[in-house]
Motif scaffolding. Structure first.
Motif, PDB file in Angstrom:
ATOM      1  N   GLN A  21     -13.467   1.494  -4.827  1.00 23.13           N
ATOM      2  CA  GLN A  21     -13.100   2.861  -5.234  1.00 23.13           C
ATOM      3  C   GLN A  21     -12.810   3.770  -4.027  1.00 23.13           C
ATOM      4  O   GLN A  21     -13.332   4.876  -3.910  1.00 23.13           O
ATOM      5  CB  GLN A  21     -14.191   3.470  -6.107  1.00 23.13           C
ATOM      6  CG  GLN A  21     -14.423   2.702  -7.412  1.00 23.13           C
ATOM      7  CD  GLN A  21     -15.455   3.357  -8.301  1.00 23.13           C
ATOM      8  OE1 GLN A  21     -16.433   3.917  -7.830  1.00 23.13           O
ATOM      9  NE2 GLN A  21     -15.243   3.279  -9.600  1.00 23.13           N
ATOM     10  N   VAL A  22     -11.965   3.287  -3.140  1.00 28.34           N
ATOM     11  CA  VAL A  22     -11.670   4.035  -1.917  1.00 28.34           C
ATOM     12  C   VAL A  22     -11.007   5.377  -2.217  1.00 28.34           C
ATOM     13  O   VAL A  22     -11.330   6.394  -1.595  1.00 28.34           O
ATOM     14  CB  VAL A  22     -10.784   3.188  -0.975  1.00 28.34           C
ATOM     15  CG1 VAL A  22     -10.281   4.026   0.201  1.00 28.34           C
ATOM     16  CG2 VAL A  22     -11.569   1.993  -0.454  1.00 28.34           C
ATOM     17  N   PHE A  23     -10.101   5.410  -3.176  1.00 27.67           N
ATOM     18  CA  PHE A  23      -9.410   6.660  -3.470  1.00 27.67           C
ATOM     19  C   PHE A  23     -10.347   7.740  -4.025  1.00 27.67           C
ATOM     20  O   PHE A  23     -10.065   8.929  -3.911  1.00 27.67           O
ATOM     21  CB  PHE A  23      -8.251   6.430  -4.431  1.00 27.67           C
ATOM     22  CG  PHE A  23      -7.005   5.901  -3.776  1.00 27.67           C
ATOM     23  CD1 PHE A  23      -6.692   6.240  -2.469  1.00 27.67           C
ATOM     24  CD2 PHE A  23      -6.142   5.061  -4.458  1.00 27.67           C
ATOM     25  CE1 PHE A  23      -5.547   5.759  -1.860  1.00 27.67           C
ATOM     26  CE2 PHE A  23      -4.990   4.568  -3.853  1.00 27.67           C
ATOM     27  CZ  PHE A  23      -4.693   4.922  -2.549  1.00 27.67           C
ATOM     28  N   SER A  24     -11.438   7.337  -4.642  1.00 22.89           N
ATOM     29  CA  SER A  24     -12.372   8.325  -5.179  1.00 22.89           C
ATOM     30  C   SER A  24     -13.518   8.617  -4.213  1.00 22.89           C
ATOM     31  O   SER A  24     -14.389   9.433  -4.509  1.00 22.89           O
ATOM     32  CB  SER A  24     -12.939   7.846  -6.524  1.00 22.89           C
ATOM     33  OG  SER A  24     -13.627   6.610  -6.370  1.00 22.89           O
ATOM     34  N   LYS A  59     -15.842  10.145  -1.518  1.00 21.54           N
ATOM     35  CA  LYS A  59     -16.092  11.533  -1.115  1.00 21.54           C
ATOM     36  C   LYS A  59     -15.297  12.504  -1.984  1.00 21.54           C
ATOM     37  O   LYS A  59     -14.589  13.389  -1.499  1.00 21.54           O
ATOM     38  CB  LYS A  59     -15.767  11.721   0.365  1.00 21.54           C
ATOM     39  CG  LYS A  59     -16.359  12.998   0.985  1.00 21.54           C
ATOM     40  CD  LYS A  59     -16.078  13.090   2.467  1.00 21.54           C
ATOM     41  CE  LYS A  59     -16.629  14.386   3.032  1.00 21.54           C
ATOM     42  NZ  LYS A  59     -16.421  14.497   4.492  1.00 21.54           N
ATOM     43  N   ASP A  60     -15.421  12.307  -3.296  1.00 22.24           N
ATOM     44  CA  ASP A  60     -14.783  13.196  -4.268  1.00 22.24           C
ATOM     45  C   ASP A  60     -13.272  13.287  -4.038  1.00 22.24           C
ATOM     46  O   ASP A  60     -12.696  14.371  -3.947  1.00 22.24           O
ATOM     47  CB  ASP A  60     -15.420  14.584  -4.215  1.00 22.24           C
ATOM     48  CG  ASP A  60     -15.007  15.466  -5.399  1.00 22.24           C
ATOM     49  OD1 ASP A  60     -14.667  14.901  -6.461  1.00 22.24           O
ATOM     50  OD2 ASP A  60     -15.036  16.695  -5.248  1.00 22.24           O
ATOM     51  N   ASN A  61     -12.644  12.118  -3.936  1.00 24.47           N
ATOM     52  CA  ASN A  61     -11.179  12.023  -3.811  1.00 24.47           C
ATOM     53  C   ASN A  61     -10.642  12.708  -2.552  1.00 24.47           C
ATOM     54  O   ASN A  61      -9.562  13.303  -2.568  1.00 24.47           O
ATOM     55  CB  ASN A  61     -10.485  12.625  -5.042  1.00 24.47           C
ATOM     56  CG  ASN A  61     -10.947  12.005  -6.336  1.00 24.47           C
ATOM     57  OD1 ASN A  61     -10.883  10.796  -6.509  1.00 24.47           O
ATOM     58  ND2 ASN A  61     -11.445  12.833  -7.236  1.00 24.47           N
ATOM     59  N   VAL A  62     -11.370  12.580  -1.434  1.00 27.12           N
ATOM     60  CA  VAL A  62     -10.996  13.351  -0.248  1.00 27.12           C
ATOM     61  C   VAL A  62      -9.638  12.937   0.316  1.00 27.12           C
ATOM     62  O   VAL A  62      -8.918  13.771   0.882  1.00 27.12           O
ATOM     63  CB  VAL A  62     -12.097  13.260   0.830  1.00 27.12           C
ATOM     64  CG1 VAL A  62     -12.098  11.883   1.514  1.00 27.12           C
ATOM     65  CG2 VAL A  62     -11.932  14.369   1.859  1.00 27.12           C
ATOM     66  N   LEU A  63      -9.254  11.655   0.154  1.00 27.68           N
ATOM     67  CA  LEU A  63      -7.950  11.231   0.667  1.00 27.68           C
ATOM     68  C   LEU A  63      -6.818  11.940  -0.058  1.00 27.68           C
ATOM     69  O   LEU A  63      -5.847  12.394   0.561  1.00 27.68           O
ATOM     70  CB  LEU A  63      -7.781   9.716   0.528  1.00 27.68           C
ATOM     71  CG  LEU A  63      -8.234   8.853   1.697  1.00 27.68           C
ATOM     72  CD1 LEU A  63      -7.899   7.392   1.432  1.00 27.68           C
ATOM     73  CD2 LEU A  63      -7.594   9.312   2.996  1.00 27.68           C
ATOM     74  N   LEU A  64      -6.921  12.023  -1.363  1.00 31.13           N
ATOM     75  CA  LEU A  64      -5.875  12.683  -2.141  1.00 31.13           C
ATOM     76  C   LEU A  64      -5.906  14.196  -1.917  1.00 31.13           C
ATOM     77  O   LEU A  64      -4.860  14.852  -1.875  1.00 31.13           O
ATOM     78  CB  LEU A  64      -6.033  12.344  -3.618  1.00 31.13           C
ATOM     79  CG  LEU A  64      -5.988  10.832  -3.932  1.00 31.13           C
ATOM     80  CD1 LEU A  64      -6.212  10.574  -5.414  1.00 31.13           C
ATOM     81  CD2 LEU A  64      -4.655  10.223  -3.487  1.00 31.13           C
ATOM     82  N   LYS A  65      -7.100  14.752  -1.719  1.00 30.58           N
ATOM     83  CA  LYS A  65      -7.199  16.171  -1.355  1.00 30.58           C
ATOM     84  C   LYS A  65      -6.550  16.424  -0.001  1.00 30.58           C
ATOM     85  O   LYS A  65      -5.976  17.483   0.245  1.00 30.58           O
ATOM     86  CB  LYS A  65      -8.673  16.598  -1.291  1.00 30.58           C
ATOM     87  CG  LYS A  65      -9.358  16.744  -2.630  1.00 30.58           C
ATOM     88  CD  LYS A  65     -10.786  17.209  -2.412  1.00 30.58           C
ATOM     89  CE  LYS A  65     -11.536  17.387  -3.713  1.00 30.58           C
ATOM     90  NZ  LYS A  65     -12.942  17.798  -3.488  1.00 30.58           N
ATOM     91  N   GLY A  66      -6.661  15.418   0.888  1.00 34.17           N
ATOM     92  CA  GLY A  66      -6.094  15.554   2.217  1.00 34.17           C
ATOM     93  C   GLY A  66      -4.592  15.745   2.193  1.00 34.17           C
ATOM     94  O   GLY A  66      -4.030  16.447   3.047  1.00 34.17           O
TER      95      GLY A  66
END
Length: 750
Positions: A298-301, A303-310
């Motif tokens: 679940q890498v994309f989720s 730290k609360d979806n931090v990659l997608l937030k980035g």
């Protein structure tokens, strides 16, 4: 220490020579970025999705041209910008694209091209020494630094995955044992000072090892990618050549640590947007590979979806033209049109919530990835789902837990005026010593600029395309930025270790009222015994054609000091209301801490308690109005001293110098107004609308500023200096008028 080094050496020898058998577990290919199901979906939609078809056609033309030229894998010798560097870089970029073409078009010539290239590298890699250029703290083999070797492996992993099933078991074994595993071992256990830390370099290294691990189904390499090397032999507190800490007590390493520590909960990356842009490719591409091969992680989720937030944070850290704000080390002009952001936007759309606002960015980029995420974006655009990506004001926290300052971006209207206010952490080795600094934009034009980095990336004539010494002697220094310098010293005395322990503190941020948006922060550690409190407000006031910026810097110190307060304006000087002397011979302003690079082109003193200075930039007029003391010095400076190789731009500034002061306040307004057209030769509203700016009250509790326009209309801004609570009630009498309000500030305009 010697024993630890022996352990690493032994590990390297064993890993490089051991013939590790292929995993018995069957694995489907391609499975990293492209998947069998995704490829089938792409093939079914060929000729039906215009943007995807155009992207495919463009890539095919590019790759076919390279195939026609033949494969060249020259013996490495150059820095970035040189032929061998650029050739090996073009090889891995082309191979990755050829892999996508093979999967989509099923044309064997693309698979053969990749196979032949890989075996040329396999033949040369076994006896390849480290790169002959010795500048890097971690030299690569194909490139002058391990960072670029990691770039190669990230892309070549995708190419290998694409043609995996076309190779015999013997061919795969030869490539994996003679090329890929030794390559992964070299950049990791062979260079722990590069690999085993938290930094954008290490992120690339971790992703490279992890990507090839997934293709080869090698669990040991995957664990090394995710968690780093447990016993790396590095001394605690060791440093790299950039001054970055390699390892500290209790620090974790590996991809997950790099995903965890540099990102704030808002998705802001502590090194700044330029390096966030660079790091987002390995973050997202390895994240996608993990999503496809190891979905249970679940890498994309994380730290609360931090990659997608980035991705969202990055897009919000751009000006109206899509160019990233050059915070810390950042090359001006880098924008979301870079291929790394094409990848970021496509992946964020497909694996996030399919945000239709991202589609408008993809439309501007006018290309998509040749995979299922690119197809999804192109279909969304074809079907009319795109909505404008509107960049509003935003306050992005810094630090792993969001408690190490941040960056506030205040925008009025459709980016008619944009303030970028930096009160963040140091930003690792790419950080600059510029607490409470700012830059200002009108649309995509700089009004007051941040210098960015001193480097000509990939231009060989300029230091091999690498960082120039002027990056440390100028670009990182405090006086190079629009903030306060005390006694000609840098913040934290320019010491990286000290600066890394501290960050500024947000006092308050408020953007609910679009006509009065305010960000305020304090800094107490940059100069021991001195507190700086800076408040910046973007205001649209009655009687003003455009919004303006109000800037209040309140300084409290235990000692008397010299304060220098520069404004690096962008444009041609028009007028000023003070007299100054221009020297016949230019001399530097100082001899260190960046001052040695500044020529003094003019020196004067204020004629009144208001200093006004106007310039013309990009067909628009601007005026700086400052409340000044008659004892202040006004310095007109220009960059270029002690720069015999012309590595620095010849940028200009107006600097306010205040001597022999302990507690003092600087108050200024930067006012955009009017325009000039060289076509019609029409000049409109070229004069300032401000008749007087005055500090009418200033003590420990409150600071009050009045702004009188040329028609006599008065505006008042009052700041509560001690209590930023939104519910605190305040009352203050100024010149017989009583003001009452709730919250940290009050603005009246009537």
């Amino acid at each position: 220490m010697a024993m630890k080094k022996m352990k690493i050496t032994a590990l390297l020898v064993v890993a490089a020579t051991l013939n590790i058998p292929l995993a018995a577990q069957s694995q489907e290919h391609p499975n990293l970025i492209m998947t069998k199901a995704g490829v089938e979906q792409v093939r079914k939609n060929l000729g039906k999705v215009p943007l995807f078809d155009a992207s495919l056609q463009s890539v095919q033309k590019e790759v076919d041209a390279e195939i026609a030229l033949g494969i060249d894998t020259p013996l490495p010798k150059d820095f970035s910008g040189g032929y061998t560097h650029q050739r090996h870089k073009l090889n891995f970029l082309t191979a990755q694209k050829a892999g996508a073409l093979y999967q989509i078009l099923q044309d064997d010539k693309y698979a053969k091209y990749i196979r032949d290239m890989l075996f040329q590298y396999e033949a040369m890699y076994q006896d390849l020494p480290v790169h002959p250029q010795e500048r890097s703290y971690a030299r690569g083999k194909l490139f002058w630094q391990c960072l670029n070797d990691s770039n190669w492996l990230v892309y070549m992993s995708q190419a290998y995955d694409a043609i995996y099933d076309t190779l015999s078991a013997q061919e795969r074994e030869k490539l994996e044992n003679n090329l890929f595993r030794p390559f992964a071992d070299f950049i990791s256990i062979g260079n722990p000072q590069f690999y085993n830390r938290v930094h954008n370099h290490s992120t690339w290294g971790n992703a490279a090892v992890g990507m090839i691990a997934l293709v080869m189904n090698d669990e040991e390499l995957l664990q090394r990618a995710l968690y780093g090397i447990e016993d790396d032999g590095l001394a605690l507190g060791g440093r790299d050549n950039d001054g970055g800490i390699i390892k500290v007590e209790g620090q974790k390493a590996g991809f997950l640590a790099n995903l965890e520590e540099p990102f704030s909960p808002d998705g802001y990356y502590t090194e700044g947007p330029y390096y966030q842009r660079y790091a987002m490719y390995p973050f997202l591409i390895f994240g996608l590979a993990m999503h496809n091969v190891k979905p249970e992680m679940q890498v994309f989720s994380h730290k609360d979806n931090v990659l997608l937030k980035g991705v969202d944070a990055l897009l919000n850290l751009t000006d109206a033209d899509g160019e990233f704000f050059p915070l810390n080390d950042g090359q001006k002009g880098m924008s979301y049109y870079t291929p790394a952001l094409v990848t970021a936007v496509d992946i964020a759309y497909q694996y996030g919530s399919q945000n239709p606002h991202l589609l408008s960015i993809a439309q501007k980029q006018n290309e998509v990835l040749l995979d299922q995420s690119g197809l999804a974006v192109a279909i969304g655009i074809r079907d009319g789902k795109a909505q404008p990506f509107v960049k509003n004001s935003i306050n992005l926290t810094d630090g792993q837990d969001g408690e190490q300052g941040g960056v506030g971006v205040l925008r009025y209207g459709n980016e008619d005026l944009t303030l970028v206010f930096k009160y963040a952490a140091q930003g690792l080795s790419h950080g600059h010593y510029d607490k409470l600094s700012f830059s200002l934009y009108e649309k995509g034009d700089e009004i007051v600029q941040d210098y960015g980095l001193a480097r000509f990336v990939n231009i060989g004539q300029k230091g091999g395309g690498n960082y120039l010494k002027e990056n440390k002697t100028w670009a990182k220094t405090t006086i190079a930025h629009n903030t306060l310098s005390q006694n000609e010293m840098m913040h934290f005395d320019g010491d990286y270790e000290t600066a890394s322990k501290h960050h500024s503190q947000l006092y308050f941020y408020e953007d609910k009222n679009k006509d009065v948006q305010v960000v305020s922060a304090t800094e107490t550690n940059a100069y021991p015994g001195t507190q700086m409190h800076r408040t910046m407000a973007v205001i649209k006031a009655t009687g003003f054609e455009k919004p303006f910026l109000l800037d209040i810097m309140k300084v409290n110190s235990a000692t008397k000091n010299q304060y220098d307060f520069p404004f690096y304006f962008m444009g041609q000087v028009l007028s000023e209301n003070f007299a100054y002397d221009s020297p016949a011979t230019l001399t530097p302003l100082g001899n260190k801490n960046g001052y040695q690079h500044l020529y003094v082109e003019g020196k004067g003193t204020p004629a009144t308690d208001n200093t006004q200075f106007s310039w013309l930039g990009n067909g628009k007029y601007y005026t700086l109005t400052s409340a000044t003391d008659k004892s202040d010095e006004l310095l007109l400076t220009r960059l270029g001293a002690h720069d015999p190789q012309f590595n620095l731009r010849r940028d200009a500034a107006l600097m306010i110098r205040r001597k022999d002061s302990d507690n003092t306040t600087f108050a200024s307004v930067i006012e955009p107004h009017g325009s000039y057209s060289p076509v019609s030769e029409l000049s409109v509203n070229s004069d300032s609308n401000i008749a007087q700016l005055k500090i009418v009250h200033d003590d420990a509790d409150y600071t009050a500023i009045t702004i009188k326009d040329i028609k006599g209309h008065m505006s008042v801004f009052i700041l509560a200096n001690r209590n930023a609570s939104s519910s605190k009630q305040h009352q203050l009498a100024i010149d017989g008028t009583s003001y009452s309000w709730t919250g940290p500030y009050h603005f009246t305009d009537n």
